[in-house]
Design a protein around this motif. Structure first.
Motif, PDB file in Angstrom:
ATOM      1  N   THR A  30       8.292 -59.201  49.540  1.00  0.00           N
ATOM      2  CA  THR A  30       8.204 -58.314  48.392  1.00  0.00           C
ATOM      3  C   THR A  30       7.505 -57.018  48.784  1.00  0.00           C
ATOM      4  OG1 THR A  30       8.151 -60.202  46.898  1.00  0.00           O
ATOM      5  CG2 THR A  30       7.388 -58.106  46.034  1.00  0.00           C
ATOM      6  N   MET A  31       6.419 -57.089  49.537  1.00  0.00           N
ATOM      7  CA  MET A  31       5.702 -55.892  49.953  1.00  0.00           C
ATOM      8  C   MET A  31       6.590 -55.035  50.854  1.00  0.00           C
ATOM      9  SD  MET A  31       3.131 -53.989  49.585  1.00  0.00           S
ATOM     10  CE  MET A  31       2.061 -55.054  48.680  1.00  0.00           C
ATOM     11  N   SER A  32       7.331 -55.668  51.732  1.00  0.00           N
ATOM     12  CA  SER A  32       8.243 -54.942  52.601  1.00  0.00           C
ATOM     13  C   SER A  32       9.320 -54.229  51.783  1.00  0.00           C
ATOM     14  CB  SER A  32       8.900 -55.904  53.592  1.00  0.00           C
ATOM     15  OG  SER A  32       9.841 -55.226  54.381  1.00  0.00           O
ATOM     16  N   GLU A  33       9.824 -54.906  50.782  1.00  0.00           N
ATOM     17  CA  GLU A  33      10.833 -54.306  49.906  1.00  0.00           C
ATOM     18  C   GLU A  33      10.250 -53.128  49.130  1.00  0.00           C
ATOM     19  OE1 GLU A  33      12.251 -57.546  47.533  1.00  0.00           O
ATOM     20  OE2 GLU A  33      13.209 -58.511  49.242  1.00  0.00           O
ATOM     21  N   VAL A  34       9.035 -53.264  48.667  1.00  0.00           N
ATOM     22  CA  VAL A  34       8.376 -52.173  47.941  1.00  0.00           C
ATOM     23  C   VAL A  34       8.198 -50.976  48.868  1.00  0.00           C
ATOM     24  CG1 VAL A  34       6.212 -51.449  46.858  1.00  0.00           C
ATOM     25  CG2 VAL A  34       7.238 -53.640  46.243  1.00  0.00           C
ATOM     26  N   LYS A  35       7.760 -51.216  50.093  1.00  0.00           N
ATOM     27  CA  LYS A  35       7.576 -50.128  51.054  1.00  0.00           C
ATOM     28  C   LYS A  35       8.902 -49.420  51.340  1.00  0.00           C
ATOM     29  CE  LYS A  35       3.512 -51.938  53.389  1.00  0.00           C
ATOM     30  NZ  LYS A  35       2.959 -52.475  54.643  1.00  0.00           N
ATOM     31  N   GLN A  36       9.972 -50.183  51.463  1.00  0.00           N
ATOM     32  CA  GLN A  36      11.293 -49.584  51.699  1.00  0.00           C
ATOM     33  C   GLN A  36      11.723 -48.735  50.511  1.00  0.00           C
ATOM     34  OE1 GLN A  36      13.933 -52.821  52.607  1.00  0.00           O
ATOM     35  NE2 GLN A  36      13.084 -53.136  54.638  1.00  0.00           N
ATOM     36  N   LYS A  37      11.487 -49.227  49.316  1.00  0.00           N
ATOM     37  CA  LYS A  37      11.858 -48.493  48.113  1.00  0.00           C
ATOM     38  C   LYS A  37      11.061 -47.196  48.006  1.00  0.00           C
ATOM     39  CE  LYS A  37      12.666 -49.359  43.196  1.00  0.00           C
ATOM     40  NZ  LYS A  37      12.595 -50.349  42.121  1.00  0.00           N
ATOM     41  N   VAL A  38       9.766 -47.279  48.253  1.00  0.00           N
ATOM     42  CA  VAL A  38       8.915 -46.090  48.196  1.00  0.00           C
ATOM     43  C   VAL A  38       9.359 -45.072  49.244  1.00  0.00           C
ATOM     44  CG1 VAL A  38       6.570 -45.240  48.602  1.00  0.00           C
ATOM     45  CG2 VAL A  38       6.939 -47.252  47.163  1.00  0.00           C
ATOM     46  N   ALA A  39       9.642 -45.532  50.452  1.00  0.00           N
ATOM     47  CA  ALA A  39      10.086 -44.626  51.514  1.00  0.00           C
ATOM     48  C   ALA A  39      11.396 -43.948  51.123  1.00  0.00           C
ATOM     49  CB  ALA A  39      10.248 -45.389  52.825  1.00  0.00           C
ATOM     50  N   TYR A  40      12.320 -44.695  50.557  1.00  0.00           N
ATOM     51  CA  TYR A  40      13.604 -44.133  50.121  1.00  0.00           C
ATOM     52  C   TYR A  40      13.401 -43.078  49.036  1.00  0.00           C
ATOM     53  CZ  TYR A  40      18.198 -43.792  48.002  1.00  0.00           C
ATOM     54  OH  TYR A  40      19.372 -43.313  47.486  1.00  0.00           O
ATOM     55  N   ILE A  41      12.541 -43.354  48.093  1.00  0.00           N
ATOM     56  CA  ILE A  41      12.277 -42.414  47.001  1.00  0.00           C
ATOM     57  C   ILE A  41      11.631 -41.145  47.540  1.00  0.00           C
ATOM     58  CG2 ILE A  41      10.885 -42.053  44.918  1.00  0.00           C
ATOM     59  CD1 ILE A  41      11.517 -45.063  44.268  1.00  0.00           C
ATOM     60  N   ILE A  42      10.697 -41.290  48.470  1.00  0.00           N
ATOM     61  CA  ILE A  42      10.048 -40.116  49.061  1.00  0.00           C
ATOM     62  C   ILE A  42      11.062 -39.246  49.801  1.00  0.00           C
ATOM     63  CG2 ILE A  42       8.425 -39.385  50.868  1.00  0.00           C
ATOM     64  CD1 ILE A  42       6.665 -41.797  49.973  1.00  0.00           C
ATOM     65  N   VAL A  43      11.902 -39.863  50.602  1.00  0.00           N
ATOM     66  CA  VAL A  43      12.924 -39.109  51.332  1.00  0.00           C
ATOM     67  C   VAL A  43      13.886 -38.434  50.361  1.00  0.00           C
ATOM     68  CG1 VAL A  43      14.931 -39.365  52.866  1.00  0.00           C
ATOM     69  CG2 VAL A  43      12.774 -40.461  53.452  1.00  0.00           C
ATOM     70  N   SER A  44      14.255 -39.132  49.310  1.00  0.00           N
ATOM     71  CA  SER A  44      15.175 -38.558  48.322  1.00  0.00           C
ATOM     72  C   SER A  44      14.562 -37.356  47.613  1.00  0.00           C
ATOM     73  CB  SER A  44      15.580 -39.619  47.297  1.00  0.00           C
ATOM     74  OG  SER A  44      16.269 -40.676  47.933  1.00  0.00           O
ATOM     75  N   ILE A  45      13.297 -37.449  47.258  1.00  0.00           N
ATOM     76  CA  ILE A  45      12.610 -36.317  46.619  1.00  0.00           C
ATOM     77  C   ILE A  45      12.545 -35.138  47.582  1.00  0.00           C
ATOM     78  CG2 ILE A  45      10.386 -35.486  45.746  1.00  0.00           C
ATOM     79  CD1 ILE A  45       9.945 -38.380  44.659  1.00  0.00           C
TER      80      ILE A  45
END
Length: 82
Positions: A9-24
């Motif tokens: 779950t933590m790994s998935e959260v980190k991936q999601k956060v990284a994706y959102i940061i790159v998208s922004i």
């Protein structure tokens, strides 16, 4: 003690956060905004919430597609970029 799947779950959260940061960041670059300005614009015009809500589908597409989708969502919510 961590619950059984907390590491996944933590790994998935980190991936999601990284994706959102790159998208922004890429949204900002495509519209000549700083990351801070891009975040504020996306937050104000519901593009950020769209990206969070639709992450499961959006992360399977290119970042360029995500930028285009966020731009369209923001336009529908009063944004003037794009």
């Amino acid at each position: 003690m961590h619950p059984p799947n907390s590491y996944n779950t933590m790994s998935e959260v980190k991936q999601k956060v990284a994706y959102i940061i790159v998208s922004i960041r890429d949204f900002g670059a495509s519209h000549k905004l700083t990351p801070k300005e891009a975040y504020a614009y996306l937050d104000r015009h519901k593009g950020l919430q769209f990206l969070i809500d639709c992450y499961d589908a959006e992360h399977t597409l290119s970042i360029a597609d995500a930028v285009a989708d966020m731009t369209a969502v923001c336009k529908r919510n009063g944004g003037r970029l794009g």
